[in-house]
Scaffold this motif. Structure first.
Motif: not given
Lengths: 202, 202
Positions: A55-59, A64-71, A108-113, A125-134
Motif C-alpha cells: 500500500x505504502x509503495x503506492x500511496x 491519497x488513494x482517492x486522488x491518485x489519478x491527478x498526475x 469509470x462512471x460507477x467508480x466516480x460516483x 476530502x473536499x479540501x483536497x479536491x479543491x487543491x487538486x482542481x486549483x
C-alpha cells in the motif's frame, strides 16, 4: 496489463499484478461499506490481498488513494492543450482538452460516483479536491502561456474551464446509468457562454 | 469605533478597544518580520498589548487571523447580489457585488499586499484561501438561486465571478502604489467575456 505497468511494479519492489488498481477498488469498497474514517490502511491492504507495505509503495495515506489519478489527468490535459490547433482560442483549447479526457472518466462512471459521494461527505476530502482542481487550473494556464496566450487571459480561460469541469462532473456523478460526461461538459461550456454574454441560457 | 464594535467586545469579555484590528495588525507585522512559522500567538498578543486569552476570544489560531474577514465579505457579497436590479443577468449581479466590496479592500491595499505575500509563501495558507474562495462561490451561487437563476447557470456565474476576483486580486496585490482593485476586476470581467466569446482580448 502492459509491459510498462509490469516494469513499474518491479521497480517498486515485489511484483503484484495491478496492485494499485486493486488497492483503489478495495478502498472504495471499504469507504462505502463502513465509512472513510472507520477504514484503516491495514484493512484496505487485506481486502486487496496485499500487504501494508505494498500500500505504502503506492500511496502516502488512505486519503491519497482517492486522488491518485491527478498526475495522469494533468499530463493528459496539458498535452491536449498543446496539441489543439493553432487557430483555437484559449477557452477552445481548454474545452478540447476536457473533451479529450472525458473517456478516462466515462469508463469509470460507477467508480466516480462512489468516489464523489465519499468526498462530498468529508470536509478534508473536499479540501483536497479543491487543491487538486486549483493545481489543474494552474497547469492549464501554464500550457496556454506556452501557446503564446497572455495573462490574464490564460488564467481566466483555465479557471473558467475548471469551473465548467467541476460543475459538469458534479452533475454527471449525480446521475446513475448512462449519463455522458462529455455531453455534460459541452452543455456547461454553452451555459458559460450564455451567462458571460449576458443572455439567458437556451 | 462604532457602538456595534463596543457591544461586541463587551459581550465577548473584557472590553479592549479594537482588539481584533490590533491583533490583525500585530500578526501581519510579525509574520512579515520573522516569518509565519516562527511567530507564536503569545508574541502576537504581546505586540498588540493584549493577552493570549483575548487573542483566543477573536481567533481560533494564528492562521485564522489572516482569514477573519471572510464572513463579512460573504455577507456583503450576497446582500449585493440580492440588491442587484431585476434586469441584471447572473454574471452582472455577481460583477455588481464584487464592485460593491472593492472599497473594503481598496482602503487596505498595503495590508492586502502584505497578507497576500504571506499566503503565497505557505502551502497551508494557500489551501485555506482556496477553501475561502470556494465558500464564497457557493454563497454567491445560493444568492443567485434566490433571485430565480437556475442551475448550472447560478454555479457557473458564481465560479466565473470568483475566478475574476481571484485573478484581479492577485494582480492588484502585485502592484505597489495606487492600483485600483475595481478597475482590475472590471478589466478581468471584460477579458473573461472576450475569452468566452472566443475573440482575442482587446
Amino acid at each position: 496489463m502492459t509491459v510498462t505497468v509490469i516494469n513499474y511494479d518491479r521497480a517498486m519492489g515485489r511484483w503484484e499484478p495491478n496492485a494499485r488498481g486493486r488497492l483503489e477498488e478495495a478502498a472504495l469498497e471499504l469507504y462505502g461499506e463502513r465509512g472513510y474514517e472507520q477504514t484503516t490502511v491495514a484493512e484496505i491492504a487485506r481486502r486487496a490481498g496485499l500487504t501494508e507495505r505494498t500500500f505504502f509503495r503506492h500511496f502516502a495515506d488512505k486519503r491519497e488513494v482517492l486522488f491518485g489519478g491527478g498526475t495522469l489527468l494533468e499530463e493528459r490535459l496539458t498535452a491536449a492543450v498543446a496539441a489543439a490547433p493553432d487557430s483555437a482560442g484559449p477557452l477552445e483549447a481548454v474545452a478540447a482538452a476536457l473533451d479529450a479526457v472525458g473517456p478516462l472518466f466515462q469508463e469509470r462512471h460507477e467508480r466516480s460516483r462512489r468516489r464523489q459521494a465519499i468526498i462530498l461527505a468529508h470536509a478534508e476530502l473536499r479540501e483536497r479536491e479543491l487543491i487538486k482542481l486549483a493545481t489543474l487550473a494552474r497547469a492549464l494556464a501554464g500550457a496556454l502561456r506556452e501557446r503564446g496566450v497572455g495573462e490574464p487571459a490564460a488564467s481566466l480561460a483555465a479557471e473558467a474551464g475548471i469551473a465548467v469541469f467541476k460543475i459538469a462532473f458534479e452533475r454527471w456523478t449525480d446521475e446513475p446509468g448512462e449519463a455522458d460526461l462529455r455531453q455534460a461538459m459541452r452543455e456547461a461550456f454553452a451555459e458559460l457562454r450564455a451567462v458571460t454574454a449576458g443572455t439567458p441560457a437556451p
